[in-house]
Design an enzyme around this catalytic site. Structure first.
Site: not given
Ligand code: ADP
Ligand code: MG
Length: 396
Positions: A35, A200, A353, A377
């Site tokens: 970023r 999330k 992120g 988001g």
């Molecule tokens: P992004 O930032 O790409 O939008 P999120 O913040 O929603 O993604 O999620 C990222 C997190 O999700 C990572 O830290 C990862 O460890 C977690 N994650 C992925 N699969 C699982 C799972 N099965 N159980 C718990 N956490 C998970």
């Molecule tokens: Mg995230």
């Protein structure tokens, strides 16, 4: 949207730039500077025009007051390295240090203000409180450039209110992000596949409803998959689950059937007794998740099926890792999806992120993807067709 060129002569003028510098930090060490890198071109454009650049940004989720875990000073140092120029750092956002630091800026120089979320006014739901803080921010500058794409879905003082108080324009990063996302919503090449995962879950479920109207295939992995597996009637043990969303998800599955949209769920998962490095893990079919199991990644059969559904697509949007990729043993599903994206003949977009951090951590060069979005988001809300306050405020 108004652009920097619409702001007229910038030499000697104080330009407040909202950037998204919300990077993952482990102690003092920035673990993914994507970023910050993405913010550099707009800042450089402004310094090259002789502007006095005042960067405002947030880090993490402090609660409206200073929090030593979220100091921006390490980010100022990295920004300075990437710019190849000094970055003056203000120890507060709108206080005495900010005023002194910004008053001392010469033409073409850069300052970074301390974490904007150390101020309760930044995220306040009260328009007056937010507006009062925006007045203070605006008083530091002559014009405003909005370049923090990752925050444009937030009605925050430094994103929204300040843009209504100063001549304002979109920076290059915001323009670039919007132009790619527009291609995903207007007539994408088909088949159009969307991969969703991550943690999330409740934030991301809403996007599925709108995606049912445009995507051909929706692949669900990561923590999100367990709410879907529960809706499909499976036990999920101690995996991440949004129990109150199971009925909503059941509705999405039925609607997908009616519309002829494929929702692909994992057929096997990697489970462990704990989410930590070095623990024993095993692959089970989704019908055999035990009561003590925690799903930490999609299984190999699912990874292969997801990869096949992606490589044959012509447009792919991916948000959310397929597993807890931070732990190398649980990263195979995320790696398989990333690898598949590199083989797509068409536009591939990685948003979020953690998703962006994941592909870099797994060793994929940024150039292996069509676009890596700095906003998770924000990009999802854009795809949902929602109005993003930080974008509408920049429109003529
Ligand atoms: P992004 O930032 O790409 O939008 P999120 O913040 O929603 O993604 O999620 C990222 C997190 O999700 C990572 O830290 C990862 O460890 C977690 N994650 C992925 N699969 C699982 C799972 N099965 N159980 C718990 N956490 C998970
Ligand atoms: Mg995230």
């Amino acid at each position: 949207m108004r652009t920097i060129d619409d702001l007229g002569e910038l030499r000697g003028r104080r330009v407040l730039v909202r950037s998204d510098l919300n990077v993952p930090i482990d102690g003092q060490r920035i673990t993914d500077d994507g970023r910050i890198r993405a913010s550099v071109p707009t800042i450089r454009t402004l310094t090259e025009r002789g502007a006095r650049v005042i960067v405002v940004a947030h880090l993490g989720r402090p609660k409206g007051e200073p929090d030593p875990r979220y100091l921006l000073r390490p980010v100022a140092a990295r920004l300075s390295e990437l710019l190849g120029a000094p970055v003056a750092f203000a120890e507060d956002t709108v206080g005495p240090s900010a005023r002194a630091t910004t008053a001392a800026l010469g033409d073409g120089a850069v300052a970074l203000l301390e974490n904007v979320r150390f101020n309760a006014g930044e995220t306040s739901k009260d328009d007056l409180a937010r507006g009062a803080f925006a007045d203070q921010l605006a008083s530091l500058a002559d014009v405003f450039v909005s370049d923090g794409f990752g925050a444009v879905h937030r009605k925050h003082a430094s994103v929204y209110d300040v843009a209504a108080r100063l001549p304002a324009a979109a920076g290059g990063l915001v323009l670039a992000e919007v132009s790619v996302l527009r291609r995903l919503t207007a007539d994408p090449a088909r088949p159009y596949a969307v991969v969703l995962g991550g943690a999330k879950v409740s934030d991301k479920l809403g996007v599925i409803e709108s995606l049912l109207g445009i995507a051909d295939r929706i692949l669900v992995g990561g923590g999100m998959a367990f709410t879907f597996l529960a809706a499909a009637g499976h036990a999920v043990g101690r995996s991440l689950l949004e129990a109150d969303q199971v009925d909503t998800v059941r509705g999405y599955l039925a609607e997908a059937g009616r519309r002829g949209v494929t929702i692909m769920l994992p057929t096997d998962v990697l489970v462990a007794a704990q989410v930590s490095a070095g623990v024993e893990s095993r692959v089970v079919p989704v019908g055999e998740i035990g009561p003590e199991d925690i799903g930490v990644d999609i299984g190999p059969a699912s990874a292969a099926a997801f990869a096949a559904a992606l490589t044959s697509a012509r447009t792919v949007f991916w948000n959310g890792p397929m597993g807890v990729f931070e732990i190398p043993d649980f990263a195979a599903g995320t790696r398989a999806v990333a690898q598949a994206l590199t083989q797509v003949a068409g536009l591939t977009v990685v948003g979020g992120g953690d998703s962006a951090a994941a592909v870099r951590q797994l060793g994929f060069p940024d150039t292996a993807f069509g676009h890596i979005s700095t906003g998770g988001g924000a990009s999802l809300e854009y795809l949902e067709g929602r109005t993003l306050p930080g974008l509408t405020v920049l429109e003529d």
